[in-house]
Write an enzyme that holds these catalytic residues in place. Structure first.
Site, PDB file in Angstrom:
ATOM      1  N   ARG A  85      -0.367  36.662   8.760  1.00  9.32           N
ATOM      2  CA  ARG A  85      -1.230  37.461   9.637  1.00  9.32           C
ATOM      3  C   ARG A  85      -2.692  37.272   9.257  1.00  9.32           C
ATOM      4  O   ARG A  85      -3.058  37.326   8.092  1.00  9.32           O
ATOM      5  CB  ARG A  85      -0.883  38.946   9.534  1.00  9.32           C
ATOM      6  N   ARG A  94      -0.649  39.195  17.098  1.00 13.96           N
ATOM      7  CA  ARG A  94      -0.359  39.109  15.669  1.00 13.96           C
ATOM      8  C   ARG A  94       1.086  38.694  15.430  1.00 13.96           C
ATOM      9  O   ARG A  94       1.959  39.007  16.233  1.00 13.96           O
ATOM     10  CB  ARG A  94      -0.650  40.427  14.976  1.00 13.96           C
ATOM     11  N   ASP A  97       2.756  43.254  12.272  1.00 16.51           N
ATOM     12  CA  ASP A  97       1.938  44.418  11.965  1.00 16.51           C
ATOM     13  C   ASP A  97       2.885  45.422  11.324  1.00 16.51           C
ATOM     14  O   ASP A  97       3.961  45.689  11.859  1.00 16.51           O
ATOM     15  CB  ASP A  97       1.338  44.986  13.259  1.00 16.51           C
ATOM     16  N   ASP A  99       2.781  49.243   9.910  1.00 17.05           N
ATOM     17  CA  ASP A  99       2.012  50.478   9.782  1.00 17.05           C
ATOM     18  C   ASP A  99       2.840  51.553   9.087  1.00 17.05           C
ATOM     19  O   ASP A  99       4.026  51.715   9.386  1.00 17.05           O
ATOM     20  CB  ASP A  99       1.620  51.016  11.165  1.00 17.05           C
TER      21      ASP A  99
END
Length: 169
Positions: A85, A94, A97, A99
């Site tokens: 990334r 992307r 990801d 989170d």
């Protein structure tokens, strides 16, 4: 004493082999952060923010980890980097990801770490997988269940459940 923390992560990506990238990220998470205790179905979602890009695959998972919130964030960022990334554009395409959506029931507002994730209640692609695996769990700040937050979500982008990775062999 090894204290295990319950963490909920949101994973997504829209570049290359999206399914393979999610699977690879889960392997890295197990190896570098801790065991996965629950995983949602994989959802295909229209891009949010910058809409002129390929659709994303998203999922949510629960993990158990001995690491602090900041250590967990550092490990998530390291996994993203290991997978290729490059952070070029906010809300842009992307490979992966990762989170941190929730960390126990903590509320953290520090320089680079915001838990619960500050916009999760406004994003259907986060709430749909979260409501699948933790429908009755309450958002630490809003005090509403994730199932209720999904029903009230102002985001109208389509979110389609595709498959559950734990059912695949």
């Amino acid at each position: 004493m090894n204290i295990e923390n319950q963490v909920v992560l949101g994973l997504g990506g829209n570049m290359g082999n999206r399914t393979q990238h999610l699977a690879m990220a889960m392997v890295h998470i197990i190896q570098q952060i801790g065991p996965i205790t629950r995983v949602s179905s994989v959802y295909e979602t229209a891009a949010w923010g910058i809409e002129d890009q390929p659709a994303f695959l998203n999922l949510a998972l629960c993990i158990s980890t001995p690491f602090s919130p900041l250590q967990t964030l550092e490990r998530c960022l390291r996994i993203e980097k290991q997978m290729g990334r490059h952070r070029k554009m906010k809300w842009g395409p992307r490979i992966i990801d990762i989170d941190i959506l929730l960390y126990n029931d903590k509320i953290i507002r520090e320089n680079q770490l915001f838990i619960p994730h500050p916009m999760m209640h406004e994003r259907r692609f986060v709430l749909a997988p979260l409501a699948e695996i933790l429908p009755q769990k309450k958002h630490p700040l809003l005090k509403k269940s994730f199932k209720d937050l999904l029903l009230q979500c102002p985001d109208t982008l389509p979110v389609k459940s595709l498959f559950n990775p734990i059912l695949l062999e």
